[in-house]
Design an enzyme around this catalytic site. Structure first.
Site, PDB file in Angstrom:
ATOM      1  N   TYR A 129      98.548  53.538  36.547  1.00 16.99           N
ATOM      2  CA  TYR A 129      99.278  53.807  37.256  1.00 16.99           C
ATOM      3  C   TYR A 129      99.443  55.350  37.383  1.00 16.99           C
ATOM      4  CZ  TYR A 129     100.792  49.046  38.082  1.00 16.99           C
ATOM      5  OH  TYR A 129     100.656  47.542  38.308  1.00 16.99           O
ATOM      6  N   ASN A 152      99.715  46.765  49.077  1.00 11.69           N
ATOM      7  CA  ASN A 152      97.792  46.834  49.286  1.00 11.69           C
ATOM      8  C   ASN A 152      97.696  45.645  50.600  1.00 11.69           C
ATOM      9  OD1 ASN A 152      95.241  47.263  49.824  1.00 11.69           O
ATOM     10  ND2 ASN A 152      94.941  46.599  47.394  1.00 11.69           N
ATOM     11  N   CYS A 160      93.196  46.568  43.724  1.00 13.19           N
ATOM     12  CA  CYS A 160      94.771  47.153  43.049  1.00 13.19           C
ATOM     13  C   CYS A 160      94.726  45.890  41.999  1.00 13.19           C
ATOM     14  CB  CYS A 160      95.741  46.773  43.802  1.00 13.19           C
ATOM     15  SG  CYS A 160      95.897  45.056  44.750  1.00 13.19           S
ATOM     16  N   HIS A 161      93.706  45.194  41.617  1.00 15.10           N
ATOM     17  CA  HIS A 161      93.780  44.343  40.533  1.00 15.10           C
ATOM     18  C   HIS A 161      93.267  45.111  39.288  1.00 15.10           C
ATOM     19  CE1 HIS A 161      89.935  43.658  41.994  1.00 15.10           C
ATOM     20  NE2 HIS A 161      89.292  43.293  40.988  1.00 15.10           N
ATOM     21  N   GLU A 187      85.419  40.263  36.015  1.00  9.74           N
ATOM     22  CA  GLU A 187      84.785  41.646  35.962  1.00  9.74           C
ATOM     23  C   GLU A 187      84.507  42.185  34.497  1.00  9.74           C
ATOM     24  OE1 GLU A 187      86.543  44.726  38.333  1.00  9.74           O
ATOM     25  OE2 GLU A 187      86.669  43.453  40.181  1.00  9.74           O
TER      26      GLU A 187
END
Length: 195
Positions: A129, A152, A160-161, A187
């Site tokens: 952040y 978002n 945003c993850h 991912e």
């Protein structure tokens, strides 16, 4: 993945915009996708029943009504492109999303942060952040970055993850922590669950 299309009921708005929506079944549950002639405007998690109805009502309120015959082809094209890119993403394709985005549901600092995130935090990477606040030009705005992530309108596509707490904890997520964990595991950022 399956695809269900629909059109929300018309609702009065000052300047209605043409938009269309669809629900896609994905490995993290159904996603509601909405597009205007300008591009993909919204993605909503858990898009069944009341959750989908609430998302559509919010979109109708903010965008005005729903699709009209004029301009519908562009919105359809953006939905088809977003659906195809999401299918490839969930199949493990690391390519960035290229569907045009309509940023009209955000603005100001939140939009700057989300654009930075979309452009510069690729598949399989994360950002804190605080670092994202610095990148967006306001080093003292880590909490505001958190608020921007929570608001978002384009999660997954604007990833945003991939935003984590400075401690390395995964932080919050509008789609739920299990969804965030699943996306990060897919991912390769987190290990795949054993069960």
């Amino acid at each position: 993945m399956t695809d269900t299309q629909g059109e929300p009921g018309a609702r009065a708005a000052a300047a209605p915009r043409t938009w269309k929506w669809t629900v896609r079944d994905t490995p993290v549950g159904p996603l509601l996708l909405a597009a205007t002639d300008a591009g993909l405007v919204a993605v909503a998690f858990h898009a069944r029943g009341r959750t989908a109805d609430r998302a559509l009502a919010r979109l109708a309120e903010r965008l005005g009504g729903g699709p009209t015959p004029d301009g519908r082809a562009a919105a359809d094209g953006h939905l088809a492109r977003a659906a195809d890119e999401l299918d490839r993403y969930f199949a493990g394709d690391r390519s960035p999303f290229t569907v045009p985005l309509d940023w009209s549901l955000t603005g100001g600092f939140a939009e700057r942060v989300l654009r930075e995130l979309a452009r510069h935090v690729p598949y399989g990477t994360t950002v804190g952040y605080q670092d994202l606040a610095v990148r967006a030009g306001d080093p003292g705005a880590a909490r505001a970055v958190g608020a921007a992530m929570g608001a978002n309108p384009l999660p997954v596509v604007v990833p945003c993850h991939r935003v984590l707490e400075s401690s390395g904890a995964i932080g919050g997520f509008s789609g739920g922590l299990e969804t965030k964990r699943a996306l990060l595991a897919m991912e390769g950022v987190l290990p795949q669950p054993l069960f």
